[in-house]
Design an enzyme around this catalytic site. Structure first.
Site, mmCIF file in Angstrom:
data_model
loop_
_atom_site.group_PDB
_atom_site.id
_atom_site.type_symbol
_atom_site.label_atom_id
_atom_site.label_comp_id
_atom_site.label_asym_id
_atom_site.label_seq_id
_atom_site.Cartn_x
_atom_site.Cartn_y
_atom_site.Cartn_z
ATOM 1 N N ASP A 187 77.316 -70.218 19.622
ATOM 2 C CA ASP A 187 77.453 -68.708 19.653
ATOM 3 C C ASP A 187 76.032 -68.129 20.340
ATOM 4 O OD1 ASP A 187 78.445 -66.186 17.737
ATOM 5 O OD2 ASP A 187 76.242 -66.135 18.058
ATOM 6 N N LYS B 212 78.934 -62.085 23.335
ATOM 7 C CA LYS B 212 78.956 -60.797 22.824
ATOM 8 C C LYS B 212 78.724 -59.575 23.706
ATOM 9 C CE LYS B 212 77.567 -62.622 18.562
ATOM 10 N NZ LYS B 212 76.291 -63.601 18.784
#
Ligand code: A2P
Length: 306
Positions: A51, A85
């Site tokens: 991530d 993101k």
């Protein structure tokens, strides 16, 4: 202690049936070279979920680590699940579409497994979501979701969304259990994922956690991460040290009893952390609070330039 049926590569089905690993590596605050080494180590250690975010300024390092990790472990791209993101400063429809490719390029990938709206930037996140729906429809991302959305922003998003977010990544640890959002997520079949699962150190030194750790002959970090799994929350502990990366993955040979789960559940204070104020990050409850500059280190397109 009961042996767990889960392992580091266990997955959960998202609301679009994509399988997402239950545990992965986080890299916030890791610089390019730390991120590269940590990602490579994690892949070799058996992690499959990584991530990052444009905001972290380390996508190019993560990309280098993915390349080296796949080579070292003899794996293929499809064996991994990669999340990044949308940068707050890039939000909006055209801007998100235009900047998505930059993240892919820095990561050295031609698709993402999960793309998240990093923060619900006021007056922007609906348009940003439309862009994510387009990327999803075009097959550039296997699933789309959000981060740091509260009930109010979630309600608003759902009124405009064609695709229900697969994931909401929120601050979650034994002291901040986000019950309201977890109940909400259950109702709409959205997976909760924890950022900063170790709680910035405070949870790691909590006496109840330390007592439980002693009983299972595990570290405080391992108890917290095991509690995440048993709470059905995907967890992405960050570490740049391979001994800790390994330790954080060594949570599959024991199971917390229901009494111990209850004892940890009772630690909830539910006050989202403000430790990120140094970088001008705020809690989801403070509207209009986000940064529009890349975090800490300047981002770069080329890992080898640094
Ligand atoms: P480091 O990267 O130097 O190992 P979180 O993911 O909750 O934000 O927590 C990350 C912080 O916890 C980092 O400061 C990381 O430091 C530290 N950390 C990660 N794993 C462990 C562990 N097993 N024991 C103690 N500290 C850890």
């Amino acid at each position: 202690m009961a042996k767990s049926s889960l392992n580091l590569q266990s997955t959960v089905a998202l609301n679009n049936e994509v399988q997402m690993p239950r545990e992965g590596l986080g890299v916030w605050k890791a610089n390019l070279h730390q991120a590269s080494d940590a990602v490579k180590d994690a892949i070799v250690d058996g992690y499959r979920l990584i991530d990052t975010a444009k905001q972290y300024g380390n996508e190019a390092g993560v990309g280098n680590g993915i390349k080296e990790g796949l080579e070292a472990a003899g794996l293929k791209r499809e064996d991994l699940f990669i999340t990044t993101k949308v940068f707050n400063g890039d939000q909006g429809y055209d801007s998100t579409l235009a900047n998505f490719q930059g993240s892919l390029d820095r990561l050295g990938l031609d698709y993402l497994d999960l793309y998240l709206i990093h923060w619900p930037v006021d007056n922007k996140y609906i348009e940003t979501w439309r862009a994510l729906e387009k990327l999803y429809a075009d097959g550039k991302v296997r699933s789309i979701g959000v981060s740091n959305f509260d009930v109010e922003t979630m309600d608003d998003l759902l009124q405009h969304a064609n695709v229900t977010p697969a994931v909401n990544q929120i601050e979650f640890n034994p002291l901040i259990q986000q019950e309201e959002m977890r109940e909400y997520a259950d109702k709409i079949n959205m997976q909760i994922e924890a950022w900063s699962p170790l709680g910035g150190g405070e949870a790691l030194s909590n006496q109840t956690i330390l007592d439980i750790a002693k009983k299972y002959n595990k570290s405080a970090a391992q108890i917290i991460l095991r509690w995440d799994l048993q709470s059905n929350v995907i967890t992405i502990p960050k570490s740049v040290h391979d001994n800790r990366i390994k330790q954080n993955a060594d949570i599959y040979d024991f199971e917390l009893s229901s009494d111990d789960i209850s004892a940890i559940n009772a630690l909830n204070k539910n006050q989202p952390s403000l430790v990120y104020d140094d970088f001008a990050w705020h809690t989801p409850h403070k509207k209009n609070a986000y940064v529009d500059e890349v975090d800490i280190w300047p981002d770069t397109n080329d890992f080898n330039e640094k």
